[in-house]
Every structure is written in structure tokens, then in C-alpha cells.
Design an enzyme around this catalytic site. Structure first.
Site, PDB file in Angstrom:
ATOM      1  N   ASP A 102       5.416  64.579  51.131  1.00 11.83           N
ATOM      2  CA  ASP A 102       4.000  64.304  51.360  1.00 11.83           C
ATOM      3  C   ASP A 102       3.542  65.234  52.486  1.00 11.83           C
ATOM      4  OD1 ASP A 102       1.471  62.864  51.449  1.00 11.83           O
ATOM      5  OD2 ASP A 102       2.247  61.944  53.291  1.00 11.83           O
ATOM      6  N   ASP A 300       5.013  58.800  54.028  1.00 10.79           N
ATOM      7  CA  ASP A 300       4.746  57.839  55.103  1.00 10.79           C
ATOM      8  C   ASP A 300       3.643  56.840  54.802  1.00 10.79           C
ATOM      9  OD1 ASP A 300       2.691  59.856  55.258  1.00 10.79           O
ATOM     10  OD2 ASP A 300       2.177  59.032  57.227  1.00 10.79           O
ATOM     11  N   ASP A 304       2.076  56.835  49.145  1.00 10.50           N
ATOM     12  CA  ASP A 304       3.400  57.364  48.812  1.00 10.50           C
ATOM     13  C   ASP A 304       4.353  56.286  48.294  1.00 10.50           C
ATOM     14  OD1 ASP A 304       2.648  59.922  49.776  1.00 10.50           O
ATOM     15  OD2 ASP A 304       3.041  59.259  51.818  1.00 10.50           O
TER      16      ASP A 304
END
Length: 408
Positions: A102, A300, A304
Site C-alpha cells: 500500500d 495499514d 487494505d
């Protein structure tokens, strides 16, 4: 803190696949040793030889082969700020060949700052409306803008209604007005026209790696906000080390393609997917895993969590991450940064090498001891000593994992 305690408590509750297999084999080995002991007695009529066979072939070393290596690895990783949910995830980690990152809070520091504010009307009123709407969100960009408003003494309130659309933005009601804050796709879906001058300016900001959120009020374009978020100092070095280890990297971000390309270039990542929604991230992971690749997802945020759960191994950022991301993951990086990732990959592979060696050694040692016992080379006392030597050797070999990485 309680989430981390829960993860630590769950470590002993789960067994690796290899431990479960070893437990099954241990049951079979007990039956085999009884047959060998009986055969020894029938052939030699010597009870001491039969007893010695039972002593030396007790599969203690075999049973210890895997869990001792897993525990030592978990201890090593804990010192480096990596919490592991269960041993099985370490076994899976050793086979990972692709890492999906990410962006915000993972590749970047996760502390975005307001870079530019453009308003089609009064600037103070625009900041007040946006900060009021964003005060209902936990997203890092929302927190950054609320802090920006507070620093300038702009008053804001809680929104009357609030709705978040993952991968798009938010919809809120502020003082009776309908406010949309999100990416260009959200504006397009809501039939909000972005003026040419705003589009041109945003394109320039995208090329610098900025994140842009557009704002509409009561169905009309109201302005945009540009955010900047610095890349972590360790991100590029981490990606380079993973590439050297033969592990591919891909960046998954909800940003515009230009911003995604800029950030991927900064991090040294060759492959990137822009304008990702939570569903897109899951789809990308599914596609790669359908090709036979083992994907590790590092993220995080709430967006996600589905991808962390879908991946072969999920790793959450503990310092900047959300509770739902940590709950969906197999491991948590407690320290702020990605520098422990190469070590994690390296030690997981070393753990599996130790496990395989331990199993091969314990079986070879036991069969050698059985042969020596059947020919009366060993008696019950020396057989017990030989048996314990095998067990101690396995434990010492596993304990060396505690020292892994100290010379680097």
C-alpha cells in the site's frame, strides 16, 4: 496495546502445518518402535536389547524439530519489532515471491501535510466546510486537514451525517449542505464537473506525487486540496534488498496514475496499480496468486484489510495502522518502517532450512541408534545418553536462529 497482547497470546494456540504432520508421524513411529523392539526380543531373546531399542527410538528429537525452530524465530523477530500471529504464517512467508505494498502509511510515512488549498469561493468558509466534513473520518488525510484548520484557527463542527465510500471518498451533510470529498472518479460518478483550470493544476500536482481530493457542495464544484506525504527513508533500500533476494514488488494505491508512477519511481518499484479500491487490491492479489505466485500484502488502513486477508501472508503496519488491518493480518510491524522486512523474509527461509535439517538429522540419528541397540553396541544407559544427545542437538541447532542477523 490489547490487540498486540492478543496476538502474542494466540501464538501458542496455533501449530504450523509441519508440526501437525510431525505429530501424526510421531504416533506412527511409536508403533514402529514397538514392532522393532518385539522383533529384537524374538530374534535375540535379550530383553535389554529390546528395552534399549524403545529408549533410543523415542521420537523426542523428531517432535522438537519444528516447534523449537518456530519459537526461536518468533523470539528473534520480536526483538526486531515484528509480532507473529502463528507459526504457520512463518512457513508460508518462506515461499513468498511477490510483495504488494500500500502507499499511504506503508511506503510513505503516513503523516500527510496540506500542500495546497484551492477554493472556488471564500477560502475560510471552504476550509471550515471541509474540516467539518472530514472530522467524521479516521483517514490520515482527514486528520491532516482537520489539524490544518485548527492551526489556522478556522472553526468547524461535526457533520450532521457522514458516509464513507472505500476507494472513493466521503459524503457528509454540513449545516444543511451536501458535501462530497473524494477523488476525480467520485466527482465523475456524482456528475460534478471539474473546471479546466482546476484539472490543469491538479495534473501538475499529481506529477509531483501529491494526493488530490476534490470537493463539491450542493452539487457544484467547490475546490480541491492537495496533500504531500514523504516517502519513508527506508522504503527504497527495503525494495532494493527484496529485489536482490528475488522477490518482486508492486505498489497498490488509490492515487491517480501520475501520482502512483511518481511514488513508485521514488521507492524503486517497477510495477504499480493506480486508482485502487479495496476490491481492486483483492482482485490484483487473486490474479497473481492464480498465476501460481505467493503474494505478501503490506498495508495499514481499513481499505487494505480485505487484501491483507486474501494474501498468502498479510503484514500490517503497527505504528500507523488501524485495528481492522492488524486483525486481518498474520504479522504486525510494531516499529515505524519497513527495514525489518528483508530480515523477516531471510529468517523465515532459514527457519525452514533448520526444520528440514532437524527432521532429517533426528530420523537418521534414531535409526542409527536402533541399529546399534539391536547389535548390543548400546545398552539402556548409553542408549538414553545417545537419545538425549539427539534431542539436545536439535534444540541447539534451532536456538541458533536467535542469533540470525546479528552479524549483518
Amino acid at each position: 496495546f490489547q490487540r498486540m497482547v492478543g496476538m502474542v497470546s494466540s501464538v501458542d494456540a496455533e501449530k504450523t502445518r509441519m508440526v501437525r504432520v510431525a505429530d501424526k508421524w510421531a504416533t506412527a513411529l511409536v508403533a514402529i518402535v514397538m514392532v522393532l523392539a518385539a522383533a529384537t526380543y524374538l530374534l535375540t531373546n535379550d530383553a535389554y536389547r529390546a528395552v534399549t531399542v524403545c529408549i533410543v527410538f523415542c521420537p523426542c528429537a523428531f517432535i522438537l524439530a519444528t516447534p523449537t525452530a518456530v519459537v526461536a524465530t518468533i523470539g528473534n523477530l520480536a526483538k526486531r519489532g515484528v509480532l507473529v500471529r502463528d507459526g504457520d504464517s512463518l512457513e508460508r512467508m518462506s515461499t513468498v515471491d511477490t510483495v504488494a505494498f500500500d502507499k499511504t502509511g506503508t511506503i510513505t510515512e503516513g503523516r500527510p501535510k496540506v500542500l495546497e488549498v484551492y477554493s472556488a469561493g471564500d477560502n475560510t468558509e471552504f476550509i471550515s466546510v471541509v474540516s467539518s466534513a472530514e472530522s467524521g473520518s479516521e483517514h490520515p488525510l482527514a486528520k491532516a486537514f482537520v489539524s490544518f484548520a485548527d492551526e489556522r484557527g478556522v472553526k468547524h463542527s461535526r457533520p450532521d451525517t457522514f458516509k464513507m465510500t472505500a476507494g472513493r471518498g466521503i459524503e457528509a451533510t454540513v449545516a444543511g449542505s451536501k458535501v462530497l470529498i473524494g477523488n476525480a472518479r467520485m466527482m465523475e460518478e456524482a456528475a460534478i464537473t471539474i473546471p479546466a483550470y482546476a484539472s490543469e493544476r491538479s495534473e501538475g500536482l499529481y506529477s509531483q506525487g501529491s494526493t488530490i481530493v476534490f470537493v463539491s457542495k450542493d452539487g457544484a464544484f467547490a475546490g480541491f486540496v492537495a496533500f504531500s506525504d514523504s516517502i519513508r527513508p527506508t522504503s527504497r533500500d527495503t525494495v532494493n534488498q527484496l529485489s536482490f533476494m528475488g522477490i518482486g514488488c508492486v505498489l497498490l494505491t488509490g492515487d491517480n496514475v501520475r501520482a502512483a508512477a511518481h511514488m513508485a519511481s521514488e521507492a524503486g518499484i517497477g510495477e504499480y496499480i493506480s486508482e485502487c479500491t479495496p476490491e481492486t487490491k483483492v482482485s490484483v492479489i487473486e490474479d497473481k496468486q492464480s498465476e501460481g505466485r505467493k503474494v505478501c500484502m503490506v498495508g495499514d488502513g481499513v481499505n487494505d484489510a480485505p487484501a491483507l486477508k486474501k494474501a498468502w501472508v498479510g503484514i500490517a503496519m503497527g505504528s500507523t495502522g488501524t485495528d481492522i488491518a492488524a486483525d486481518a493480518s498474520d504479522m504486525v510491524l510494531v516499529k515505524d518502517g519497513l527495514e525489518s522486512l528483508p530480515h523477516l523474509f531471510g529468517i523465515s527461509k532459514e527457519m525452514m532450512r533448520k526444520v528440514r535439517f532437524n527432521i532429517a538429522f533426528s530420523m537418521s540419528w534414531n535409526f542409527l541408534a536402533v541399529a546399534l541397540s539391536m547389535f548390543a553396541v548400546l545398552n539402556p544407559v548409553t542408549g538414553a545418553l545417545v537419545h538425549n544427545v539427539g534431542s539436545v542437538a536439535v534444540v541447539v541447532n534451532s536456538a541458533l536462529l536467535l542469533m540470525y542477523g546479528k552479524r549483518k
